[in-house]
Design a protein around this motif. Structure first.
Motif, PDB file in Angstrom:
ATOM      1  N   SER A  95      39.042  47.120  29.166  1.00 59.98           N
ATOM      2  CA  SER A  95      39.882  47.776  30.155  1.00 59.98           C
ATOM      3  C   SER A  95      41.068  46.879  30.511  1.00 59.98           C
ATOM      4  O   SER A  95      40.926  45.654  30.552  1.00 59.98           O
ATOM      5  CB  SER A  95      38.992  48.027  31.378  1.00 59.98           C
ATOM      6  N   LEU A  96      42.226  47.488  30.733  1.00 59.55           N
ATOM      7  CA  LEU A  96      43.420  46.724  31.124  1.00 59.55           C
ATOM      8  C   LEU A  96      44.132  47.477  32.241  1.00 59.55           C
ATOM      9  O   LEU A  96      44.347  48.690  32.135  1.00 59.55           O
ATOM     10  CB  LEU A  96      44.360  46.572  29.906  1.00 59.55           C
ATOM     11  N   LEU A  97      44.487  46.739  33.294  1.00 60.20           N
ATOM     12  CA  LEU A  97      45.162  47.392  34.431  1.00 60.20           C
ATOM     13  C   LEU A  97      46.658  47.505  34.196  1.00 60.20           C
ATOM     14  O   LEU A  97      47.261  46.621  33.585  1.00 60.20           O
ATOM     15  CB  LEU A  97      44.955  46.572  35.706  1.00 60.20           C
ATOM     16  N   PHE A  98      47.223  48.558  34.718  1.00 62.63           N
ATOM     17  CA  PHE A  98      48.680  48.726  34.777  1.00 62.63           C
ATOM     18  C   PHE A  98      49.048  48.988  36.238  1.00 62.63           C
ATOM     19  O   PHE A  98      48.184  49.313  37.054  1.00 62.63           O
ATOM     20  CB  PHE A  98      49.123  49.907  33.908  1.00 62.63           C
ATOM     21  N   ASN A  99      50.334  48.871  36.534  1.00 65.45           N
ATOM     22  CA  ASN A  99      50.740  49.017  37.944  1.00 65.45           C
ATOM     23  C   ASN A  99      50.712  50.454  38.444  1.00 65.45           C
ATOM     24  O   ASN A  99      50.717  50.701  39.640  1.00 65.45           O
ATOM     25  CB  ASN A  99      52.141  48.435  38.143  1.00 65.45           C
ATOM     26  N   SER A 100      50.739  51.402  37.544  1.00 65.48           N
ATOM     27  CA  SER A 100      50.644  52.819  37.920  1.00 65.48           C
ATOM     28  C   SER A 100      50.349  53.597  36.643  1.00 65.48           C
ATOM     29  O   SER A 100      50.458  53.042  35.529  1.00 65.48           O
ATOM     30  CB  SER A 100      51.972  53.324  38.524  1.00 65.48           C
ATOM     31  N   GLY A 101      50.031  54.870  36.813  1.00 68.45           N
ATOM     32  CA  GLY A 101      49.827  55.721  35.646  1.00 68.45           C
ATOM     33  C   GLY A 101      51.122  55.842  34.847  1.00 68.45           C
ATOM     34  O   GLY A 101      51.105  55.916  33.621  1.00 68.45           O
ATOM     35  N   TYR A 102      52.222  55.854  35.566  1.00 68.49           N
ATOM     36  CA  TYR A 102      53.527  55.958  34.896  1.00 68.49           C
ATOM     37  C   TYR A 102      53.756  54.726  34.011  1.00 68.49           C
ATOM     38  O   TYR A 102      54.105  54.834  32.834  1.00 68.49           O
ATOM     39  CB  TYR A 102      54.624  56.097  35.957  1.00 68.49           C
ATOM     40  N   HIS A 103      53.520  53.537  34.601  1.00 68.40           N
ATOM     41  CA  HIS A 103      53.652  52.301  33.812  1.00 68.40           C
ATOM     42  C   HIS A 103      52.716  52.342  32.588  1.00 68.40           C
ATOM     43  O   HIS A 103      53.090  51.910  31.501  1.00 68.40           O
ATOM     44  CB  HIS A 103      53.225  51.080  34.631  1.00 68.40           C
ATOM     45  N   ALA A 104      51.494  52.829  32.807  1.00 66.44           N
ATOM     46  CA  ALA A 104      50.502  52.818  31.729  1.00 66.44           C
ATOM     47  C   ALA A 104      50.985  53.699  30.574  1.00 66.44           C
ATOM     48  O   ALA A 104      51.059  53.245  29.426  1.00 66.44           O
ATOM     49  CB  ALA A 104      49.149  53.308  32.243  1.00 66.44           C
ATOM     50  N   ASN A 105      51.342  54.938  30.881  1.00 65.97           N
ATOM     51  CA  ASN A 105      51.733  55.848  29.797  1.00 65.97           C
ATOM     52  C   ASN A 105      52.992  55.370  29.079  1.00 65.97           C
ATOM     53  O   ASN A 105      53.048  55.356  27.849  1.00 65.97           O
ATOM     54  CB  ASN A 105      51.918  57.268  30.338  1.00 65.97           C
ATOM     55  N   VAL A 106      53.989  54.952  29.860  1.00 59.39           N
ATOM     56  CA  VAL A 106      55.232  54.502  29.235  1.00 59.39           C
ATOM     57  C   VAL A 106      54.963  53.261  28.369  1.00 59.39           C
ATOM     58  O   VAL A 106      55.422  53.167  27.221  1.00 59.39           O
ATOM     59  CB  VAL A 106      56.294  54.208  30.332  1.00 59.39           C
ATOM     60  N   VAL A 242      43.752  51.371  31.471  1.00 60.37           N
ATOM     61  CA  VAL A 242      43.462  51.976  30.178  1.00 60.37           C
ATOM     62  C   VAL A 242      42.121  51.442  29.741  1.00 60.37           C
ATOM     63  O   VAL A 242      41.797  50.272  29.922  1.00 60.37           O
ATOM     64  CB  VAL A 242      44.577  51.688  29.140  1.00 60.37           C
ATOM     65  N   SER A 243      41.318  52.349  29.204  1.00 55.49           N
ATOM     66  CA  SER A 243      40.011  51.988  28.711  1.00 55.49           C
ATOM     67  C   SER A 243      40.087  52.191  27.201  1.00 55.49           C
ATOM     68  O   SER A 243      40.390  53.290  26.735  1.00 55.49           O
ATOM     69  CB  SER A 243      39.024  52.949  29.370  1.00 55.49           C
TER      70      SER A 243
END
Ligand SMILES: Cc1ncc(COP(=O)(O)O)c(C=O)c1O
Length: 379
Positions: A95-106, A242-243
């Protein structure tokens, strides 16, 4: 009159206004009485945050309020690592963290978009995924919403590509319908080059025995290569994760620009997410209740409109097909103490203007009946 460099921006705003799609930030109504159907606080944890504050600070007395750097530079890592470990244990993946769902998808899309990759996207994927495709100047094709025969045609066409990234949401944010994940997982087995990427933003916390999402509910977590979950909705916090496989975690950490070049979430926020997720895990009764009231609400909407409604979740739209009408209906409801959002272009296509009702596990059957009764009067 002299031209200014801002004139064109003003004209664009005037056009939005003429088309009933000028937006403003609404006033804070948290302390006002009324029924809130606007928020993504699906399990009601966000509304009850004050109840959890004391136990949280007792458990995490040292969580600091800023990371002061990107994850790759910051010294303050423990809260993030604990949260990632918790999620890794739940999904049995990295698993890895991103600052938001927007950051993750982009960030994920930009990293995946190397030569040899084509993205095959459900027609209704979220704006954050579309923006990822645009920013990455990625090759992509869209398949008809939730239509696997349309996806199959594209998979056949791109059989010789090195990678087809199949992208979708599990619970769609504007229609509340759900993706056929089991069938997708079966379809994936027929092709050697598919990476399955599912955004569970609206299903994390609300679906599955432990709230891990529709992948858990349908028993296909292991078949999905990339699961994105957001923490600002049912988990009543902020950020996203993200998993995924070990290799892709390391790859995103090294290649996703939105991960590398942005200050990490405050440790206090990661700790709060952990605290909220531990609560979510045990809320199976509340999840069942949410499904029950959502079914009831959807049937009520179908009765009012005389039309079938595709929602299969706690997000239920009432399509009115016109921006002005959507705004009028929302303001009439608001006068009766019911807050629901009118959704207009560009969030939905022209003609798809709607009121989006997002239900919460906190709502009782009586509240649902009251909303339906009021809607009948208003419409
Ligand atoms: C499907 C989907 N993915 C991603 C996001 C973005 O997540 P976040 O609000 O954490 O940026 C949203 C909406 O907010 C969404 O609806």
């Amino acid at each position: 009159m002299a031209m200014t460099p801002f004139d064109e921006y003003r004209k664009i705003l005037e056009k939005f206004d003429a088309e009933n799609r000028l937006r403003n930030i609404p006033q804070d109504r948290t302390d006002l009485p009324g029924i809130d159907l606007t928020s993504n606080d699906y399990m009601g944890l966000g509304a009850r945050w004050k109840e959890y504050r004391d136990e949280f600070f007792l458990k995490f007395p040292h969580a600091s309020f800023s990371s002061s750097a990107s994850r790759l530079l910051s010294q303050r890592q423990d809260a993030h690592v604990h949260l990632e470990n918790l999620l890794a244990g739940l999904y049995r993946k990295e698993s890895l963290l991103f600052n938001s769902g927007y950051h993750a998808n982009v960030g994920i899309i930009q990293a995946l978009a190397i030569p040899g990759t084509i993205f095959l996207c459900d027609k209704l994927i979220h704006a954050s995924m579309i923006d990822g495709l645009m920013l990455a100047k990625a090759d992509y094709q869209r398949w008809r919403h939730n239509d696997l025969s349309s996806l199959r045609k594209l998979l056949d066409k791109y059989k010789s590509m090195e990678r087809c990234v199949v992208m979708l949401e599990s619970v769609y944010s504007m229609d509340g319908d759900t993706a056929p994940l089991r069938e997708l997982a079966d379809l994936k087995k027929e092709y050697h080059n598919v990476i399955l990427y599912v955004d569970e933003a609206h299903a994390f916390g609300t679906r599955g025995r432990f709230g891990l999402g529709l992948g858990e509910e349908t028993g296909v977590i292991d078949e999905i290569d990339i699961i994105v979950g957001t923490l600002g909705k049912a988990a009543a916090s902020a950020g996203a994760f993200v998993s995924t496989h070990e290799l892709l975690k390391s790859y995103f950490l090294n290649s996703s620009r939105s991960f590398i070049f942005s200050t990490a979430l405050p440790p206090v926020n990661a700790a709060w997410s952990e605290h909220m997720i531990l609560k979510l895990l045990t809320m199976d009764k509340e999840r069942e209740h949410l499904i029950e009231i959502s079914d009831k609400f959807r049937s009520g909407i179908e009765e009012i409109t005389g039309q079938p409604n595709n929602s299969r979740s706690h997000i239920v739209p009432l399509i009115v097909g016109d921006a002005h009408k959507a705004m009028q209906t929302a303001s009439k409801l608001s006068l009766k103490g019911i807050d629901a959002l009118p959704i207009r272009r560009p969030t939905v296509p022209q003609g798809g203007e709607r009121i989006r009702f997002s239900l919460s596990a906190e709502m009782t059957e009586d509240t649902v009946e009251y909303i339906l009764k009021t809607l009948k009067e208003v419409i």
